[in-house]
Design an enzyme around this catalytic site. Structure first.
Site, PDB file in Angstrom:
ATOM      1  N   HIS A 188       0.186   1.799   3.909  1.00 29.22           N
ATOM      2  CA  HIS A 188       1.510   2.423   4.031  1.00 29.22           C
ATOM      3  C   HIS A 188       1.436   3.949   4.013  1.00 29.22           C
ATOM      4  O   HIS A 188       2.402   4.619   4.388  1.00 29.22           O
ATOM      5  CB  HIS A 188       2.460   1.905   2.948  1.00 29.22           C
ATOM      6  CG  HIS A 188       2.212   2.436   1.569  1.00 29.22           C
ATOM      7  ND1 HIS A 188       1.535   1.725   0.601  1.00 29.22           N
ATOM      8  CD2 HIS A 188       2.558   3.612   0.988  1.00 29.22           C
ATOM      9  CE1 HIS A 188       1.480   2.437  -0.512  1.00 29.22           C
ATOM     10  NE2 HIS A 188       2.096   3.587  -0.301  1.00 29.22           N
ATOM     11  N   ASP A 237      -2.359  -4.129   2.247  1.00 28.00           N
ATOM     12  CA  ASP A 237      -1.981  -2.714   2.190  1.00 28.00           C
ATOM     13  C   ASP A 237      -3.201  -1.813   2.023  1.00 28.00           C
ATOM     14  O   ASP A 237      -3.166  -0.840   1.264  1.00 28.00           O
ATOM     15  CB  ASP A 237      -0.976  -2.457   1.067  1.00 28.00           C
ATOM     16  CG  ASP A 237      -0.271  -1.098   1.226  1.00 28.00           C
ATOM     17  OD1 ASP A 237      -0.274  -0.559   2.351  1.00 28.00           O
ATOM     18  OD2 ASP A 237       0.255  -0.581   0.230  1.00 28.00           O
ATOM     19  N   SER A 254      -0.464   6.964  -4.190  1.00 29.41           N
ATOM     20  CA  SER A 254      -0.827   5.788  -3.396  1.00 29.41           C
ATOM     21  C   SER A 254      -2.140   6.004  -2.661  1.00 29.41           C
ATOM     22  O   SER A 254      -2.328   7.000  -1.966  1.00 29.41           O
ATOM     23  CB  SER A 254       0.274   5.473  -2.375  1.00 29.41           C
ATOM     24  OG  SER A 254       1.426   5.028  -3.017  1.00 29.41           O
TER      25      SER A 254
END
Length: 472
Positions: free
Chosen positions: A115, A145, A218
């Site tokens: 993402h 992911d 992230s």
């Protein structure tokens, strides 16, 4: 003992008790630092952590456009005129985003979250020494992911993977990344839990930690006290302080290896529709509590059926590893290589049987599997459906003429689990469009874009009707 020696011993003891003196703890061939502070670990690991900046084109203005140029108060009467001057602004806008990643070898391969780099027109990597490089995408796996990118640089200092299996609950971990764009930030905490399911997909198996993980973290590493990567920081709970989630390294490494080899990520496939075994079913089949997974259907011409597995079997082990839930089976099979021959032990009519199954490749999406009118596993909302037939309608008290999809199971922690819908409820409409089968359901959901709303009309029994709203 001399008085001076006694005095030294007392001082040493006090320093140790108050955490001012740290001795290394030896475990096997490795030396673990007692976490009085994390400066040495951070100093060693920082050169392997990178900041990732992306630029992407957002059609229709995107989230940032709506935030700054839409009404911050929602659709309130009297405010339309105030915000109307912005309606003529361009609909397509560029949006910048920030993330983190870490170097895994000297050739310039970098691991991050999918993402972080998804749909990016430009990816820039900034090293710890402020050197900047353009990166290209090597491969990505949206299901887990994970993504692999690459830069052309020299004298890189990669991080090493450790085993997430060995990361015990309560053990210290360190997260390094760029929260809110603040590069090379170090936070520390412990492993709060393992095997967490947060409703992000069929392979949820997250490490929960209270090491601060914020927007921009992230894709960054979660490190143990040896400086090894045991997780990839991925998600946070917005309503919960100090609750973050990381992808376990043991799950990530197999995906990364396939991406690095230029392959599409493939996963093992049985070709069965499954559900957890209820307490009543455990008693009926004389199983231990929480043991096994019920085969709701074995699809013809698929691996399990060809090996002899049939509807009504209860799968209790794969290659000698006990299976206690649908998630256990999904994860175990997915991690086995396509084409592998595995021993599947089942209980059939009170007797144990073992079948050797040659695994196929799991399709990218359920609808591509050509399995007909039944979902295998949970959808992205967390539902598992089955078309209503005459027998089900009679059991659940629905009119024989009605059509729809029966909820047979709900994924804990998913959107569905928070909706109030329960097993046995019947989905009959989405946004006023009738649902007769699985193909109707998947087709309508696919047409609902991100940010739009799906209003689902359910029936419960023969009288109660209610609507549940989901944001895509």
């Amino acid at each position: 003992m001399r008085p001076v020696d006694k005095k030294i011993r007392r001082i040493t003891l006090c320093l140790m008790l108050f955490g001012l003196w740290a001795f290394p703890a030896v475990s096997g061939a490795q030396t673990q630092m007692v976490p009085v502070n994390f400066s040495q670990l951070a100093e060693q690991a920082k050169p392997g952590v990178v900041n990732i900046q992306t630029v992407k084109t957002i059609k229709g203005g995107g989230r940032v456009f709506r935030h700054f140029f839409g009404s911050p108060f929602g659709n309130q009467p009297g405010l339309e005129d105030f915000f109307s001057p912005f309606e003529g602004l361009p609909r397509n806008r560029t949006e910048s985003s920030l993330g983190s990643g870490f170097i895994i070898d000297k050739a310039g391969y970098i691991v991050t979250n999918n993402h972080v780099i998804k749909d990016a027109d430009q990816i820039k990597v900034i090293l710890h020494n402020d050197q900047e490089y353009d990166a290209r995408i090597i491969g990505a796996d949206p299901v887990t992911d994970l993504a692999l990118i690459k830069i052309d640089a020299k004298e890189l200092k990669p991080l090493k993977f450790g085993s997430s299996k060995n990361a015990q609950v309560g053990s210290w971990v360190v997260a390094i990344g760029s929260p809110f764009g603040l590069e090379q930030t170090v936070t520390a905490g412990i492993v709060s839990a393992k095997g967490r399911i947060i409703g992000s997909g069929p392979y949820d198996d997250f490490i929960q930690t209270d090491a601060s993980i914020n927007p921009g973290n992230s894709g960054g590493p979660l490190l143990n006290m040896y400086g090894e990567v045991v997780g990839i920081n991925t998600a946070i709970v917005k309503s919960g302080q100090g609750i973050g989630f990381a992808i376990p390294s043991d799950l990530a490494t197999s995906v990364i290896d396939q991406l690095k080899d230029g392959k599409r990520v493939s996963r093992g496939w049985l070709g069965v529709s499954i559900q957890d075994v209820s307490q009543e079913m455990s008693e009926y089949y004389n199983l231990d509590p929480n043991q096994g997974v019920y085969v709701a259907k074995a699809y013809e011409d698929h691996p399990a059926y060809e090996a002899g597995v049939r509807q009504g079997d209860v799968i209790i082990s794969v290659e000698g590893v006990k299976i206690n839930s649908s998630r256990d089976l999904t994860m175990t099979i997915a991690n086995l290589g396509v084409g592998s021959k595995v021993n599947i032990e089942v209980v059939r009519q009170g007797k144990n049987k073992t079948f050797t199954v040659k695994l196929g490749e799991r399709p990218d999406s359920i609808e591509d599997s050509a399995l007909g009118e039944e979902l295998d596993g949970f959808d992205d909302l967390g539902f598992m459906f089955k078309p209503l037939d005459k027998d089900l309608a009679e059991q659940l008290g629905y009119p024989p003429s009605i059509k729809g999809l029966v909820v047979i199971q709900i994924d804990p922690g998913s959107q569905a689990a928070l909706s109030g819908v329960i097993a046995g409820d019947l989905l009959v409409e989405i946004n006023h469009k009738r649902i007769a089968g699985i193909s109707d359901y998947t087709g309508i959901l696919r047409a609902i874009k991100k940010g739009q709303t799906a209003h689902m009309l359910f029936r419960r029994g023969n009288s109660q009707v209610f609507v549940v709203r989901f944001e895509r």
